[in-house]
Each structure stands twice: as structure tokens, then as C-alpha cells.
Design an enzyme around this catalytic site. Structure first.
Site, short mmCIF file in Angstrom:
data_model
loop_
_atom_site.label_atom_id
_atom_site.label_comp_id
_atom_site.label_asym_id
_atom_site.label_seq_id
_atom_site.Cartn_x
_atom_site.Cartn_y
_atom_site.Cartn_z
N GLN A 93 35.01 36.91 37.24
CA GLN A 93 36.09 37.41 38.09
C GLN A 93 36.04 38.94 38.16
OE1 GLN A 93 40.01 36.13 36.83
NE2 GLN A 93 41.00 36.92 38.69
N HIS A 99 42.44 34.02 43.12
CA HIS A 99 41.97 33.70 44.47
C HIS A 99 41.01 32.53 44.42
CE1 HIS A 99 39.43 36.83 42.68
NE2 HIS A 99 38.40 36.26 43.28
P1 5GP Z 1 35.72 37.46 42.27
O1 5GP Z 1 34.37 37.91 41.80
O2 5GP Z 1 36.84 38.23 41.61
O3 5GP Z 1 35.90 35.97 42.20
O4 5GP Z 1 35.74 37.77 43.82
C1 5GP Z 1 36.36 38.87 44.39
C2 5GP Z 1 35.99 38.85 45.84
O5 5GP Z 1 36.82 39.78 46.53
C3 5GP Z 1 34.53 39.28 46.12
O6 5GP Z 1 33.86 38.22 46.80
C4 5GP Z 1 34.68 40.53 46.97
O7 5GP Z 1 33.70 40.62 47.98
C5 5GP Z 1 36.09 40.40 47.54
N1 5GP Z 1 36.75 41.67 47.79
C6 5GP Z 1 36.86 42.72 46.94
N2 5GP Z 1 37.58 43.71 47.49
C7 5GP Z 1 37.96 43.27 48.72
C8 5GP Z 1 38.74 43.86 49.77
O8 5GP Z 1 39.23 44.98 49.70
N3 5GP Z 1 38.92 43.11 50.88
C9 5GP Z 1 38.39 41.85 51.02
N4 5GP Z 1 38.62 41.22 52.16
N5 5GP Z 1 37.66 41.26 50.04
C10 5GP Z 1 37.45 41.97 48.91
#
Ligand code: 5GP
Ligand code: ZN
Length: 112
Positions: A93, A99
Site C-alpha cells: 500500500q 481503496h
Molecule cells: P496502492 O499502492 O496504495 O494500493 O495504490 C495507490 C494508487 O493510487 C496507485 O495506483 C497510484 O497510481 C494512485 N494514485 C496516487 N496518487 C494519485 C492521485 O493523486 N490521483 C489519482 N487519481 N491516483 C493516484
């Protein structure tokens, strides 16, 4: 959470390409898509991760999961889709606001 990027998206303080919204839930396009369709579904309330859930979140999480079929259909993902919830640093994460990734369209890499 004033320093949470997803809370800022909920508040309209930073832009996002919003696909669906209701009182409790927001869905927007991932800024760095890893598939033809790559959406993020979040609760509007700040919850750090799946690891922080308790009984009080059951209705909210039920709502999020049951929204998925309609959402996927709306994106043309009749052939199927993948949902991912990375939890904690050990789970990969990066944004610490719960999410659900919704991925699909074209070939997804084999997983597991
Ligand atoms: P995690 O690795 O936490 O499961 O995924 C976080 C996701 O958030 C990543 O796929 C990354 O591309 C997305 N993300 C990070 N910052 C932003 C942002 O400011 N806007 C959007 N739309 N997506 C974001
Ligand atoms: Zn947040």
C-alpha cells in the site's frame, strides 16, 4: 486527514477524473493506470486500510463491493475484472486511505 491525497480528492482540493459518486463512496481513474481500465474506489470517510476495519464498517464495505458489478459493466468489463486491496506497507500500500483497485480490459498478467 489534511495531508491525505485521497481526502483532498474527496474535498475537491485536487482534481481527479471521477467516474461515480454517492454519499459514501467515490470512484475515480488511477493517475498511473496499470490496465486499460484502472479505477480506484474509496470511502469518502478516511479509513487507513483494510486492517483498520471493524463491525461498524460492515455496511459501507458491503456497499462498496456490491457497487462493483455495475461499475465494471459501465466500463465495458463484461469479460471480467480484477479487484485488489493492498493493505499496509507489507501489502504494497502506498496511499494510506483505503481503496479498491478495479482493473480490466485486455489481458491482465497472471496472478497467483
Ligand atoms: P496502492 O499502492 O496504495 O494500493 O495504490 C495507490 C494508487 O493510487 C496507485 O495506483 C497510484 O497510481 C494512485 N494514485 C496516487 N496518487 C494519485 C492521485 O493523486 N490521483 C489519482 N487519481 N491516483 C493516484
Ligand atoms: Zn484520507
Amino acid at each position: 486527514m489534511s495531508d491525505c491525497i485521497f481526502c483532498k480528492i474527496v474535498a475537491g482540493e485536487i482534481p481527479a477524473d471521477i467516474v461515480y459518486e454517492n454519499e459514501q463512496v467515490l470512484v475515480f481513474k488511477d493517475v498511473n493506470p496499470r490496465a486499460k481500465i484502472h479505477l480506484l474506489m474509496i470511502p469518502k470517510q478516511h479509513i487507513v486500510s483494510l486492517a483498520e476495519l471493524d463491525e461498524s464498517h460492515a455496511a459501507l464495505m458491503g456497499q462498496m463491493m456490491t457497487l462493483m458489478p455495475t461499475l465494471a459493466q459501465g466500463q465495458g468489463l463484461e469479460a471480467g475484472f480484477r479487484t485488489i486491496v493492498n493493505t499496509g506497507k507489507g501489502g504494497g500500500q502506498e496511499v494510506f486511505h483505503l481503496h479498491i483497485h478495479l482493473l480490466g480490459g485486455g489481458e491482465l498478467p497472471a496472478f497467483g
